[in-house]
Motif scaffolding. Structure first.
Motif, PDB file in Angstrom:
ATOM      1  N   VAL A  72      -7.199 -10.849 -24.917  1.00  0.00           N
ATOM      2  CA  VAL A  72      -7.052  -9.416 -24.667  1.00  0.00           C
ATOM      3  C   VAL A  72      -8.386  -8.674 -24.736  1.00  0.00           C
ATOM      4  N   TYR A  75      -9.784  -7.951 -21.275  1.00  0.00           N
ATOM      5  CA  TYR A  75      -8.974  -7.231 -20.294  1.00  0.00           C
ATOM      6  C   TYR A  75      -9.733  -6.119 -19.576  1.00  0.00           C
ATOM      7  N   SER A  93       0.943  -7.741 -14.742  1.00  0.00           N
ATOM      8  CA  SER A  93       1.444  -8.022 -16.085  1.00  0.00           C
ATOM      9  C   SER A  93       0.397  -8.818 -16.853  1.00  0.00           C
ATOM     10  N   ASP A  94       0.759  -9.233 -18.057  1.00  0.00           N
ATOM     11  CA  ASP A  94      -0.156 -10.005 -18.890  1.00  0.00           C
ATOM     12  C   ASP A  94       0.660 -10.828 -19.862  1.00  0.00           C
ATOM     13  N   LYS A  99       0.445  -5.114 -27.563  1.00  0.00           N
ATOM     14  CA  LYS A  99       0.829  -4.370 -26.377  1.00  0.00           C
ATOM     15  C   LYS A  99       0.311  -2.939 -26.357  1.00  0.00           C
ATOM     16  N   VAL A 102      -3.152  -3.087 -24.978  1.00  0.00           N
ATOM     17  CA  VAL A 102      -3.120  -3.419 -23.543  1.00  0.00           C
ATOM     18  C   VAL A 102      -2.826  -2.180 -22.718  1.00  0.00           C
ATOM     19  N   VAL A 103      -1.837  -1.403 -23.152  1.00  0.00           N
ATOM     20  CA  VAL A 103      -1.493  -0.174 -22.431  1.00  0.00           C
ATOM     21  C   VAL A 103      -2.673   0.797 -22.454  1.00  0.00           C
ATOM     22  N   PRO A 118       3.464  -4.666 -18.899  1.00  0.00           N
ATOM     23  CA  PRO A 118       2.916  -5.614 -19.880  1.00  0.00           C
ATOM     24  C   PRO A 118       3.994  -6.585 -20.369  1.00  0.00           C
ATOM     25  N   HIS A 120       4.778 -10.361 -22.987  1.00  0.00           N
ATOM     26  CA  HIS A 120       4.327 -11.280 -24.036  1.00  0.00           C
ATOM     27  C   HIS A 120       5.336 -12.414 -24.187  1.00  0.00           C
ATOM     28  N   PRO A 175       5.916  -0.688 -26.627  1.00  0.00           N
ATOM     29  CA  PRO A 175       4.723  -1.375 -27.143  1.00  0.00           C
ATOM     30  C   PRO A 175       4.575  -1.224 -28.656  1.00  0.00           C
TER      31      PRO A 175
END
Length: 314
Positions: A72, A75, A93-94, A99, A102-103, A118, A120, A175
């Motif tokens: 991450v 990213y 996506s990832d 999360k 990530v957002v 996103p 997981h 998230p």
């Protein structure tokens, strides 16, 4: 299901997605990108995709599903490279274990018309690299999706169907909730494992050799978890700091209570705690999240190891 799947990063999770997608026929073509030439060559030798690119922008061009499978911490750099090449209508996506971060990092950079969802997959082993992947990794495991408000429902269902086809059970949540749950079910246990194994590493040489030589199953389990990818877990702890610290604080409070029980000889308290924790273990088995096999399903001499049983599920 998809015309072109692009995987940016091709370690354990990325290579397992590639293998599962090939096995199930989930994409007409698979493009793979990774920054290291030797890793790309390994993925090519394993036949994990149809095209191989050092440049992630070239890999994602024309893809209708793009999944980031890098640590991450990478990213932001990856997104800066691929954003201009993402096709309108594509799903981005990832597979990161956090999360909210990530957002925060990706959402401002997502082009209009791209569906950002996103994800997981809570699955893995302590091994890494393209050769470590296997198509059955996601079978019976949970994949959490954290779509934001206003995300196209049809795109969410397409991604849900993709993970379901690879064998995952899929659930959507916020998230924030994801990060809190994973902090106690995965992140803090890894932190404890790293610390216990680190304590052994700090022992004097003679004592350390005896600990290694006479390792019981409990310590062996900790060392297996602590063998997980250092870069990935560094990024997880740094990007899920608040939730990890909150859960770690609760853990330390409980550990202090347990320390006092041992100090004062509170046998009844210890037995009550161990009875409650055993019930939780049994409930994990009853819902199919682990095995009740002897020795936790470890292979013994003469037995072949099932790769689906290996390593920690992250």
């Amino acid at each position: 299901m998809f015309e072109k799947l692009a995987l940016v990063g091709i370690g354990l999770i990325g290579s397992s997605i590639a293998r599962a997608a090939q096995l199930k026929g989930l994409a007409r073509s698979i493009a793979i990108s990774t920054r290291r030439e030797e890793t790309l060559d390994e993925a090519r030798a394993l036949g994990l995709g149809d095209s191989y690119e050092r440049d992630p922008a070239e890999a994602v061009r024309g893809a209708d599903l793009v999944i980031l499978c890098t640590p991450v911490g990478a990213y932001a750099d990856v997104m800066a490279q691929i954003a201009p090449a993402l096709a309108p209508g594509a799903i981005l996506s990832d597979v990161g274990s956090v999360k909210q971060h990530v957002v925060k990092v990706l959402a401002p950079l997502v082009p209009a018309g791209v569906h950002f969802i996103p994800g997981h997959p809570i699955a893995g082993t302590e091994h890494s690299g393209p050769a470590a992947g296997f198509a059955e990794l996601f079978v019976g495991r949970w994949c959490v999706l954290t779509p934001g408000p206003g995300v196209d429902a049809g795109a969410v269902e397409r991604l849900r169907a993709f993970w379901s086809a690879m064998g995952s059970k899929v659930e959507c949540m916020s998230p924030e909730h994801h990060d809190l749950v994973l902090a106690i079910t995965s992140h803090v246990p890894h932190l404890v494992a790293y610390n216990i194994v680190g304590t052994v590493a700090d022992l004097e040489a003679d004592t350390q050799s005896e600990v290694v030589k006479f390792s019981a199953s409990g310590f062996r389990d900790f060392t297996r978890i602590a063998a997980s990818d250092p870069v990935m877990w560094r990024d997880i702890f740094l990007t899920n700091r608040d939730a990890v610290l909150e859960m770690l604080g609760r853990f330390l409070e409980d550990l202090s209570r347990l320390q006092r029980m041992v100090r004062v000889g509170d046998g009844a308290g210890l037995e009550a705690l161990f009875t409650r924790t055993r019930a939780i273990r049994r409930s994990i088995i009853s819902v199919g999240q682990d095995t009740a096999a002897a020795d936790f399903g470890r292979p013994h001499p003469g037995e072949a190891e099932d790769p689906a049983d290996g390593g920690d599920k992250i």
